[in-house]
Design a protein around this motif. Structure first.
Motif, mmCIF file in Angstrom:
data_model
loop_
_atom_site.group_PDB
_atom_site.id
_atom_site.type_symbol
_atom_site.label_atom_id
_atom_site.label_comp_id
_atom_site.label_asym_id
_atom_site.label_seq_id
_atom_site.Cartn_x
_atom_site.Cartn_y
_atom_site.Cartn_z
ATOM 1 N N ASP A 287 18.484 21.732 29.111
ATOM 2 C CA ASP A 287 17.392 21.035 29.783
ATOM 3 C C ASP A 287 17.897 20.079 30.867
ATOM 4 O OD1 ASP A 287 14.731 20.501 30.250
ATOM 5 O OD2 ASP A 287 14.659 18.843 28.813
ATOM 6 N N THR A 288 18.769 20.573 31.722
ATOM 7 C CA THR A 288 19.316 19.744 32.793
ATOM 8 C C THR A 288 18.437 19.705 34.032
ATOM 9 O OG1 THR A 288 20.599 21.660 33.507
ATOM 10 C CG2 THR A 288 21.712 20.062 32.092
ATOM 11 N N GLY A 289 17.345 20.459 34.028
ATOM 12 C CA GLY A 289 16.458 20.471 35.175
ATOM 13 C C GLY A 289 16.834 21.496 36.229
ATOM 14 N N LEU A 290 17.609 22.488 35.865
ATOM 15 C CA LEU A 290 18.039 23.505 36.816
ATOM 16 C C LEU A 290 16.845 24.220 37.426
ATOM 17 C CD1 LEU A 290 20.364 25.228 38.024
ATOM 18 C CD2 LEU A 290 20.207 26.654 35.988
ATOM 19 N N GLN A 291 16.846 24.331 38.756
ATOM 20 C CA GLN A 291 15.789 25.048 39.457
ATOM 21 C C GLN A 291 16.308 26.259 40.219
ATOM 22 O OE1 GLN A 291 13.218 22.714 41.913
ATOM 23 N NE2 GLN A 291 13.008 21.091 40.409
ATOM 24 N N VAL A 292 17.444 26.123 40.874
ATOM 25 C CA VAL A 292 18.011 27.237 41.641
ATOM 26 C C VAL A 292 19.499 27.320 41.366
ATOM 27 C CG1 VAL A 292 18.420 28.224 43.924
ATOM 28 C CG2 VAL A 292 16.316 26.954 43.498
ATOM 29 N N ALA A 293 19.970 28.508 41.053
ATOM 30 C CA ALA A 293 21.409 28.739 40.897
ATOM 31 C C ALA A 293 21.796 29.916 41.770
ATOM 32 C CB ALA A 293 21.754 29.029 39.439
ATOM 33 N N ALA A 294 22.931 29.788 42.461
ATOM 34 C CA ALA A 294 23.416 30.903 43.276
ATOM 35 C C ALA A 294 24.849 31.217 42.880
ATOM 36 C CB ALA A 294 23.344 30.557 44.757
ATOM 37 N N VAL A 295 25.095 32.456 42.551
ATOM 38 C CA VAL A 295 26.412 32.897 42.103
ATOM 39 C C VAL A 295 26.932 33.951 43.067
ATOM 40 C CG1 VAL A 295 27.730 33.896 40.196
ATOM 41 C CG2 VAL A 295 25.668 32.563 39.718
ATOM 42 N N ASP A 296 28.179 33.843 43.483
ATOM 43 C CA ASP A 296 28.801 34.844 44.337
ATOM 44 C C ASP A 296 29.796 35.665 43.518
ATOM 45 O OD1 ASP A 296 29.158 33.152 47.569
ATOM 46 O OD2 ASP A 296 27.421 33.609 46.328
ATOM 47 N N TYR A 297 29.702 36.976 43.662
ATOM 48 C CA TYR A 297 30.642 37.888 43.014
ATOM 49 C C TYR A 297 31.111 38.875 44.076
ATOM 50 C CZ TYR A 297 32.279 41.579 39.806
ATOM 51 O OH TYR A 297 33.021 42.526 39.152
ATOM 52 N N GLY A 298 32.383 38.818 44.416
ATOM 53 C CA GLY A 298 32.878 39.570 45.562
ATOM 54 C C GLY A 298 33.646 40.823 45.216
ATOM 55 N N ASP A 299 34.420 41.314 46.207
ATOM 56 C CA ASP A 299 35.290 42.481 46.083
ATOM 57 C C ASP A 299 34.504 43.792 46.043
ATOM 58 O OD1 ASP A 299 37.768 43.719 45.941
ATOM 59 O OD2 ASP A 299 37.871 43.618 43.757
ATOM 60 N N TRP A 300 33.427 43.876 46.852
ATOM 61 C CA TRP A 300 32.634 45.103 46.946
ATOM 62 C C TRP A 300 32.942 45.886 48.222
ATOM 63 C CZ3 TRP A 300 29.950 46.556 42.740
ATOM 64 C CH2 TRP A 300 29.621 45.572 41.802
ATOM 65 N N ASP A 301 33.983 45.518 48.957
ATOM 66 C CA ASP A 301 34.280 46.132 50.247
ATOM 67 C C ASP A 301 35.113 47.399 50.042
ATOM 68 O OD1 ASP A 301 35.807 44.961 53.344
ATOM 69 O OD2 ASP A 301 34.114 46.291 53.009
ATOM 70 N N MET A 302 34.488 48.439 49.542
ATOM 71 C CA MET A 302 35.184 49.608 49.018
ATOM 72 C C MET A 302 35.353 50.692 50.077
ATOM 73 S SD MET A 302 33.520 49.708 45.202
ATOM 74 C CE MET A 302 33.436 48.190 44.218
ATOM 75 N N HIS A 303 36.222 50.431 51.044
ATOM 76 C CA HIS A 303 36.513 51.425 52.079
ATOM 77 C C HIS A 303 37.356 52.575 51.547
ATOM 78 C CE1 HIS A 303 35.101 49.290 55.730
ATOM 79 N NE2 HIS A 303 35.408 48.196 55.058
ATOM 80 N N VAL A 304 38.154 52.325 50.515
ATOM 81 C CA VAL A 304 39.062 53.355 49.992
ATOM 82 C C VAL A 304 38.962 53.399 48.472
ATOM 83 C CG1 VAL A 304 40.662 53.059 51.912
ATOM 84 C CG2 VAL A 304 41.039 51.763 49.812
ATOM 85 N N ASP A 305 39.178 54.583 47.918
ATOM 86 C CA ASP A 305 39.300 54.753 46.459
ATOM 87 C C ASP A 305 38.156 54.107 45.692
ATOM 88 O OD1 ASP A 305 41.691 56.086 46.899
ATOM 89 O OD2 ASP A 305 42.881 54.245 46.737
ATOM 90 N N LEU A 306 36.939 54.409 46.080
ATOM 91 C CA LEU A 306 35.777 53.884 45.346
ATOM 92 C C LEU A 306 35.786 54.355 43.897
ATOM 93 C CD1 LEU A 306 32.148 53.631 46.579
ATOM 94 C CD2 LEU A 306 32.591 54.998 44.537
ATOM 95 N N GLY A 307 36.284 55.553 43.668
ATOM 96 C CA GLY A 307 36.406 56.054 42.305
ATOM 97 C C GLY A 307 35.367 57.099 41.953
ATOM 98 N N GLN A 308 35.373 57.514 40.723
ATOM 99 C CA GLN A 308 34.458 58.524 40.220
ATOM 100 C C GLN A 308 33.394 57.867 39.338
ATOM 101 O OE1 GLN A 308 34.747 61.779 41.325
ATOM 102 N NE2 GLN A 308 36.259 60.790 42.661
ATOM 103 N N PHE A 309 32.492 58.688 38.829
ATOM 104 C CA PHE A 309 31.363 58.151 38.069
ATOM 105 C C PHE A 309 31.794 57.517 36.753
ATOM 106 C CE2 PHE A 309 31.991 62.243 36.133
ATOM 107 C CZ PHE A 309 31.565 62.110 34.823
ATOM 108 N N ASN A 310 33.012 57.846 36.267
ATOM 109 C CA ASN A 310 33.455 57.344 34.958
ATOM 110 C C ASN A 310 34.740 56.536 35.022
ATOM 111 O OD1 ASN A 310 35.129 59.439 35.600
ATOM 112 N ND2 ASN A 310 34.832 60.588 33.684
ATOM 113 N N SER A 311 35.208 56.209 36.229
ATOM 114 C CA SER A 311 36.424 55.414 36.349
ATOM 115 C C SER A 311 36.564 54.930 37.790
ATOM 116 C CB SER A 311 37.667 56.233 35.958
ATOM 117 O OG SER A 311 37.858 57.312 36.859
ATOM 118 N N GLY A 312 37.419 53.927 37.969
ATOM 119 C CA GLY A 312 37.715 53.477 39.318
ATOM 120 C C GLY A 312 37.074 52.152 39.674
ATOM 121 N N TRP A 313 37.218 51.806 40.936
ATOM 122 C CA TRP A 313 36.835 50.493 41.452
ATOM 123 C C TRP A 313 35.339 50.220 41.236
ATOM 124 C CZ3 TRP A 313 38.538 49.010 47.140
ATOM 125 C CH2 TRP A 313 38.266 47.649 47.377
#
Length: 436
Positions: A287-313
């Protein structure tokens, strides 16, 4: 205006998976603690690809906690939410012959779309109508520059002279609140969405938020007394940030921190994203009064080796993302999630066609995930332009649905906003019926 400082790189795997695109300039950031005026207040540094920002207010607020999860680096929505109708899947498979997800491996959402199998932890929330998607989302003008697109996304005021961030403008519509009115978790600097006159507080996490040099309770009390005395007769522009930070330190010290135990059997991944969402859940439940939270999660710049449906980046990243979101929703439970709305954003999507390196280059249309008790889940919202050649924009999925409209509707329906035109100047009257 606030000072800015460089942001750490988005791609923690840059050395292993070179981007191939021009070097990304550092992102603009305000360093709240540096401008604090209260010497010695520090926060740890998160990972290279995860930041969290939060906003609080003290006046009565009965709307949802809005959690904005930014997937930095250019999230490939076509890998996560795959067009599965006969015509669309044929177009998709022709564009991505080596990285496509086999039709039989998709988690069926409806006759038109299927979900990446790594996102299985979110399927129960889809079935419960608390998880939904808006596909083919974009900005007013396509932009494939990481830096420019991120800045524009967080400013969210195309065609105007505004230079503040959209979250700062949201907070400007509300009365000044508690010490945690605007807080970043995971870094000691705040994203440009918070750029503007309204204050924010930055910390790595609750446990590590402390006064440097105050190694025990006695020293903490000495520092607190001295700093409050030093700022007692100072102008508000000097004293307010200092007193705000001291108040925040006192409140943070009363929270469980690293001893926090999730509820309902929830198990967060031991990652930057999992830890950030765990901290947000802790703040909500205390009950801290939180109204807005923004979270950044990076490393989505998958130019190479994106992987397959069951493994990989991509598989690994979607596994972490989905597991973290599912843990967050499970931890809060249905009652808690009835007062929480989470939305994802990214600066741009990826090209519809795979490249020669087993990846996808910078594109346009993206997918937005929505999670919360007030969400009209179990649906893929918005217009779908298709993947036929003549429907693409320079080889990209067309971003026919405006991300600002998504945010505006959430603010109106879930967050008690009565003036979204102030937050998003020139906003279209269209809405996508994404929330109750």
């Amino acid at each position: 205006m606030s000072m800015t400082k460089p942001r750490p790189t988005l791609d923690a795997q840059a050395a292993l998976k070179p981007c191939g695109c021009p070097h990304m300039p550092a992102l603009s950031r305000r360093n709240f603690l540096k401008s604090l005026g209260a010497a010695g207040i520090v926060a740890g540094i998160a990972g290279e690809d995860m930041f969290t920002k939060m906003a609080f207010a003290a006046t009565p607020y009965t709307g949802d906690v809005l959690v904005v999860l930014s997937l930095r680096g250019g999230f490939d929505g076509l890998s996560a939410i795959v067009p599965a109708s006969a015509v669309d899947y044929n177009d998709y498979a022709n564009l991505r012959p080596n990285i496509k997800i086999p039709l039989g491996s998709l988690l069926p959402l409806n006759p038109q779309f299927g979900m990446h199998p790594a996102m299985a932890p979110l399927k129960p929330f889809w079935d419960a109508h608390t998880f939904g998607v808006v596909h083919a989302v974009g900005m007013e003008q396509p932009n494939r520059s990481h830096f420019d697109a991120m800045e524009e996304m967080e400013r969210a005021a195309p065609g105007s002279s505004l230079r503040t961030g959209w979250i700062d403008r949201v907070m400007g519509l509300r009365d000044r609140g508690t010490a945690f009115q605007a807080t970043q978790m995971g870094s000691n600097t705040a994203a440009s969405a918070f750029l503007g006159p309204n204050p924010e507080l930055a910390m790595y996490n609750i446990s590590s938020f402390r006064l440097s040099g105050a190694w025990n309770d006695t020293e903490k009390a000495h520092w607190d007394t001295a700093l409050r005395s030093l700022n007692g007769s100072a102008p508000a522009s000097v004293s307010d940030p200092s007193v705000t930070a001291l108040d925040a330190l006192a409140k943070a010290a009363s929270l469980p921190g690293s001893s926090y135990v999730a509820s309902n059997g929830a198990s967060y991944p031991h990652t930057g994203l999992g830890n950030a969402l765990s901290n947000i859940a802790q703040l909500i439940k205390n009950d801290t009064g939180l109204q807005v939270a923004a979270v950044d999660y990076g490393d989505w710049d998958m130019h190479v080796d994106l992987g397959q449906f069951n493994s990989g980046w991509m598989f690994d990243h979607l596994t972490e993302l989905s597991g973290s979101l599912a843990a967050f929703a499970t931890d809060l439970g249905p009652a808690g999630m009835n007062k929480v709305t989470l939305a994802t954003l990214t600066e741009f999507g990826r090209r519809a066609e795979e490249n020669g390196s087993g990846g996808v280059d910078h594109g346009y249309g993206q997918a937005v995930f929505l999670l919360g008790g007030g969400i009209k889940g179990g649906q893929v919202h918005g217009a779908w332009p298709g993947l036929a050649h003549n429907n693409l924009v320079d080889g990209d999925l067309n971003g026919v649905n405006d991300y600002r409209v998504v945010l505006a509707e959430l603010l109106e329906k879930r967050c008690e906003a009565s003036s979204v035109a102030t937050v998003f100047p020139g906003i279209d009257a269209t809405r996508y019926n994404i929330a109750n």
